[in-house]
Design a protein around this motif. Structure first.
Motif, PDB file in Angstrom:
ATOM      1  N   TYR A 117       0.860  -1.302   0.140  1.00 58.07           N
ATOM      2  CA  TYR A 117       0.057  -0.070   0.060  1.00 58.07           C
ATOM      3  C   TYR A 117       0.739   1.213   0.140  1.00 58.07           C
ATOM      4  O   TYR A 117       2.047   1.161   0.360  1.00 58.07           O
ATOM      5  CB  TYR A 117      -0.968  -0.090   1.436  1.00 58.07           C
ATOM      6  N   ALA A 118       0.087   2.232  -0.575  1.00 60.62           N
ATOM      7  CA  ALA A 118       1.221   3.564  -0.690  1.00 60.62           C
ATOM      8  C   ALA A 118       0.677   4.330   0.587  1.00 60.62           C
ATOM      9  O   ALA A 118      -0.538   4.398   0.787  1.00 60.62           O
ATOM     10  CB  ALA A 118       0.677   4.296  -1.918  1.00 60.62           C
ATOM     11  N   VAL A 119       1.529   5.108   1.257  1.00 58.64           N
ATOM     12  CA  VAL A 119       1.246   5.913   2.331  1.00 58.64           C
ATOM     13  C   VAL A 119       1.003   7.328   1.394  1.00 58.64           C
ATOM     14  O   VAL A 119       1.835   7.932   1.084  1.00 58.64           O
ATOM     15  CB  VAL A 119       2.436   6.305   3.214  1.00 58.64           C
ATOM     16  N   GLY A 120      -0.282   7.857   1.409  1.00 57.84           N
ATOM     17  CA  GLY A 120      -0.555   9.054   0.678  1.00 57.84           C
ATOM     18  C   GLY A 120      -1.246   8.629  -0.725  1.00 57.84           C
ATOM     19  O   GLY A 120      -1.235   7.342  -1.070  1.00 57.84           O
ATOM     20  N   THR A 121      -1.733   9.701  -1.218  1.00 55.64           N
ATOM     21  CA  THR A 121      -2.362   9.771  -2.364  1.00 55.64           C
ATOM     22  C   THR A 121      -1.413  10.269  -3.373  1.00 55.64           C
ATOM     23  O   THR A 121      -0.478  10.910  -3.324  1.00 55.64           O
ATOM     24  CB  THR A 121      -3.581  10.334  -2.682  1.00 55.64           C
ATOM     25  N   PRO A 122      -1.755  10.103  -4.870  1.00 49.74           N
ATOM     26  CA  PRO A 122      -0.815  10.893  -5.816  1.00 49.74           C
ATOM     27  C   PRO A 122      -1.025  12.558  -5.706  1.00 49.74           C
ATOM     28  O   PRO A 122       0.068  12.833  -5.856  1.00 49.74           O
ATOM     29  CB  PRO A 122      -1.534  10.492  -7.164  1.00 49.74           C
ATOM     30  N   ASP A 128       3.756  17.177  -2.019  1.00 51.31           N
ATOM     31  CA  ASP A 128       5.135  17.205  -1.372  1.00 51.31           C
ATOM     32  C   ASP A 128       6.227  17.549  -2.437  1.00 51.31           C
ATOM     33  O   ASP A 128       7.160  18.283  -1.925  1.00 51.31           O
ATOM     34  CB  ASP A 128       5.392  15.648  -0.774  1.00 51.31           C
ATOM     35  N   ARG A 129       6.207  17.077  -3.720  1.00 50.74           N
ATOM     36  CA  ARG A 129       7.185  17.360  -4.578  1.00 50.74           C
ATOM     37  C   ARG A 129       7.247  19.213  -4.909  1.00 50.74           C
ATOM     38  O   ARG A 129       8.319  19.586  -5.103  1.00 50.74           O
ATOM     39  CB  ARG A 129       6.932  16.799  -5.914  1.00 50.74           C
ATOM     40  N   GLU A 130       6.143  19.431  -5.015  1.00 47.67           N
ATOM     41  CA  GLU A 130       5.707  21.017  -4.979  1.00 47.67           C
ATOM     42  C   GLU A 130       6.368  21.856  -4.147  1.00 47.67           C
ATOM     43  O   GLU A 130       7.186  22.726  -4.181  1.00 47.67           O
ATOM     44  CB  GLU A 130       4.349  21.420  -5.579  1.00 47.67           C
ATOM     45  N   GLN A 131       6.051  21.474  -2.978  1.00 43.35           N
ATOM     46  CA  GLN A 131       6.745  22.095  -1.815  1.00 43.35           C
ATOM     47  C   GLN A 131       8.074  21.977  -1.660  1.00 43.35           C
ATOM     48  O   GLN A 131       8.821  22.928  -1.453  1.00 43.35           O
ATOM     49  CB  GLN A 131       5.939  21.587  -0.356  1.00 43.35           C
TER      50      GLN A 131
END
Length: 197
Positions: A117-122, A128-131
């Motif tokens: 499972y992934a922690v978080g969504t796309p 996060d990448r933008e920040q």
């Protein structure tokens, strides 16, 4: 040794610099190494905890690190770098501990897919990448000294003592530079946010 002599040694150890304690420990002074242990123990346990994520293992790893440090303290050429040297031992020993304790488990692809499972969504990953990109961009717009200070501390994980040596400035100056650089970065980030709105 009576109590007054013992308390005198403890006060003396508290006033000596790390470099003085390391040099004394390299000369065989076990009390000096004990003082180093007391100064660095909590930080090393915290770093070990971040690496192994288990309180009991972190305590055990910290003990192993100090045993290793005591055995190899003669190899330390720059006494002022004791903290960074100790952190390197923590990283190396944590990696060794984690790789040795891993047990390979084979399973079929369907089971593996069902348990992943992934922690978080796309959307969260994109935010996060933008920040992170916004922070890097804001750092790039700061002055050279602010950039060097923030990058050395946050990106290169250098200690205040290592930065003090690198920038040829007292630790107090490095702390002040770090504080000022953070404030400037915060202001830069706030201006970006206002421009985006």
């Amino acid at each position: 040794m009576n109590i007054t002599e013992n308390s005198y040694l403890n006060v003396q150890d508290e006033t000596r610099t790390v470099a003085q304690l390391v040099i004394a420990a390299q000369g065989g002074d076990r009390d000096a190494f004990g003082a180093l242990f007391e100064r660095y123990r909590s930080g090393i346990v915290a770093l070990a905890m971040r690496r192994v994520r288990n309180a009991d293992e972190a305590e055990e790893l910290a003990q192993d690190v100090f045993i290793q440090a005591m055995q190899k303290i003669d190899q330390l050429r720059v006494p002022e770098a004791f903290g960074g040297w100790l952190r390197q031992i923590v990283h190396r020993m944590a990696i060794n501990r984690l790789t040795r304790s891993r047990v390979a488990v084979a399973c079929d692809p369907e089971t593996l897919e069902a348990t992943c499972y992934a922690v978080g969504t796309p959307d969260v990953f994109a935010q996060d990448r933008e920040q992170a990109e916004a922070v890097r961009s804001s750092i790039d717009r700061l002055g050279a000294l602010d950039q060097q200070t923030l990058k050395a501390f946050y990106l290169h994980s250098k200690s205040l003592i290592e930065m003090s040596n690198e920038f040829d400035a007292p630790v107090g100056t490095i702390k002040r530079r770090l504080h000022v650089a953070r404030k400037r970065l915060q202001k830069e980030m706030e201006e970006d946010t206002l421009q985006a709105v």
